[in-house]
Write an enzyme that holds these catalytic residues in place. Structure first.
Site, PDB file in Angstrom:
ATOM      1  N   GLY A  15       0.925  -1.135   0.185  1.00 45.56           N
ATOM      2  CA  GLY A  15       0.008  -0.124  -0.019  1.00 45.56           C
ATOM      3  C   GLY A  15       0.861   1.397  -0.083  1.00 45.56           C
ATOM      4  N   MET A  95      -3.951  -7.346  -6.966  1.00 44.71           N
ATOM      5  CA  MET A  95      -3.214  -8.446  -7.584  1.00 44.71           C
ATOM      6  C   MET A  95      -4.394  -9.550  -8.031  1.00 44.71           C
ATOM      7  SD  MET A  95      -0.386  -7.468  -7.912  1.00 44.71           S
ATOM      8  CE  MET A  95       0.620  -8.572  -8.332  1.00 44.71           C
ATOM      9  N   LEU A  98      -9.659  -8.973 -13.310  1.00 47.89           N
ATOM     10  CA  LEU A  98     -11.041  -8.596 -12.848  1.00 47.89           C
ATOM     11  C   LEU A  98     -11.914  -9.022 -14.056  1.00 47.89           C
ATOM     12  CD1 LEU A  98     -10.609  -5.249 -11.765  1.00 47.89           C
ATOM     13  CD2 LEU A  98     -11.521  -6.571 -10.390  1.00 47.89           C
ATOM     14  N   ASN A 112      -5.614   2.029 -13.256  1.00 48.15           N
ATOM     15  CA  ASN A 112      -4.530   1.050 -12.544  1.00 48.15           C
ATOM     16  C   ASN A 112      -3.290   1.688 -12.782  1.00 48.15           C
ATOM     17  OD1 ASN A 112      -3.333  -1.388 -11.559  1.00 48.15           O
ATOM     18  ND2 ASN A 112      -2.660  -1.856 -13.824  1.00 48.15           N
ATOM     19  N   HIS A 114       0.850   0.786 -13.346  1.00 49.58           N
ATOM     20  CA  HIS A 114       1.809  -0.151 -13.706  1.00 49.58           C
ATOM     21  C   HIS A 114       3.164   0.203 -13.766  1.00 49.58           C
ATOM     22  CE1 HIS A 114       2.636  -4.116 -15.463  1.00 49.58           C
ATOM     23  NE2 HIS A 114       3.402  -3.526 -16.394  1.00 49.58           N
ATOM     24  N   ASP A 150      -3.139  -5.126 -17.962  1.00 51.21           N
ATOM     25  CA  ASP A 150      -2.365  -3.845 -18.181  1.00 51.21           C
ATOM     26  C   ASP A 150      -2.474  -3.251 -19.502  1.00 51.21           C
ATOM     27  OD1 ASP A 150      -1.162  -4.332 -15.464  1.00 51.21           O
ATOM     28  OD2 ASP A 150       0.108  -5.865 -16.401  1.00 51.21           O
TER      29      ASP A 150
HETATM   30  C1  GRF Z   1       3.387  -1.082  -7.587  1.00 50.54           C
HETATM   31  O1  GRF Z   1       4.444  -1.052  -8.253  1.00 50.54           O
HETATM   32  C2  GRF Z   1       2.322  -0.983  -8.635  1.00 50.54           C
HETATM   33  O2  GRF Z   1       2.668  -0.272  -9.849  1.00 50.54           O
HETATM   34  C3  GRF Z   1       2.085  -2.263  -8.842  1.00 50.54           C
HETATM   35  O3  GRF Z   1       2.000  -2.979  -7.733  1.00 50.54           O
HETATM   36  C4  GRF Z   1       2.814  -2.119  -6.841  1.00 50.54           C
HETATM   37  C5  GRF Z   1       2.045  -1.809  -5.737  1.00 50.54           C
HETATM   38  O4  GRF Z   1       2.873  -1.255  -4.658  1.00 50.54           O
HETATM   39  N1  GRF Z   1       0.654  -2.313  -9.641  1.00 50.54           N
HETATM   40  P1  GRF Z   1       2.311  -0.723  -3.207  1.00 50.54           P
HETATM   41  O5  GRF Z   1       1.255  -1.806  -2.755  1.00 50.54           O
HETATM   42  O6  GRF Z   1       1.626   0.697  -3.776  1.00 50.54           O
HETATM   43  O7  GRF Z   1       3.437  -0.466  -2.398  1.00 50.54           O
END
Ligand code: GRF
Length: 223
Positions: A15, A95, A98, A112, A114, A150
């Site tokens: 997070g 993760m 959907l 999202n 990425h 993505d």
């Molecule tokens: C990030 O690198 C984001 O781009 C990817 O997952 C990671 C999440 O990290 N989708 P966090 O939980 O926000 O620290």
């Protein structure tokens, strides 16, 4: 002050992007264009839930393991989002894939982040793959979500130069730092009504600036 955009943030893990959104738009921020109405995790043990609780945000856990199908899980997630009165969904390290139903229902209201310059390197292990491919620039992308993993109209990107001595860890750290600046920026533009989706492209209106510099990597020697 316009009515803030009520968003639900979906997480699965640490997070840190959620934290960046809390710092930018959380309860302590006056006149925020965004209100975080809900933080939802599919994992009961996601450390991000603590960050949300500490900030005084409403949290919900919808554990995917408790559902027979992806469809049932997505219906439960959808229900919580609506119950919180959220009109927009922000995936921040969520993760789960959907379903088409969910993606269609929230079309152009679901974003999202990425950790790569899409459309390069969708999927996992982006930093390792970028190093293996020998790209000189890497970065992150905020995009509207479409069905393919993505994929979807690009809203904003951050550019991170790859250094000759980078490891997966050092590169990941700089990209993550860039994400923490990028996501609040993108969400602010959306909340202020400056982002339009036209077909599969995004246009951003209003007083936005664009970097003028051409970056070379490696750089030419100093004169
Ligand atoms: C990030 O690198 C984001 O781009 C990817 O997952 C990671 C999440 O990290 N989708 P966090 O939980 O926000 O620290």
């Amino acid at each position: 002050m316009a009515v803030p955009l009520r968003v639900a943030v979906l997480i699965s893990g640490r997070g840190s992007n959620l934290q960046a959104l809390i710092d930018a738009f959380g309860p302590k921020v006056a006149d925020s264009p965004v209100k975080i109405a809900l933080v939802l995790s599919n994992r009961p043990d996601a450390p991000g839930l603590e960050r949300a609780a500490k900030a005084g945000l409403k949290t919900e856990i919808v554990d995917h393991k408790a559902f027979q199908s992806r469809e049932d899980f997505d219906v439960a997630v959808d229900r919580e989002i609506r119950a919180a009165g959220a009109a927009f969904v922000v995936m921040a390290g969520f993760m789960r894939l959907l379903t088409a139903q969910f993606v269609t229902t929230w079309k152009d209201k679901l974003v999202n982040i990425h950790p790569a310059l899409l459309p390069s390197f969708p999927g996992l292990h982006t930093h390792k793959r970028a190093l293996e491919a020998g790209v000189r620039f890497h970065g992150a992308t905020v995009h509207f979500v479409r069905q393919d993993t993505d994929s979807g109209p690009i809203i904003a990107q951050s550019l991170v130069a790859v250094r000759p001595d980078d490891t997966e860890e050092t590169l990941a750290a700089r990209v993550l730092e860039s994400e923490h600046r990028l996501y609040p920026l993108a969400l602010r533009l959306i909340a202020q009504g400056q982002v339009q989706v036209e077909g599969e492209r995004v246009t951003v209106s209003g007083a936005t600036r664009c970097p003028e510099t051409v970056l070379l990597n490696p750089m030419p020697p100093m004169a």
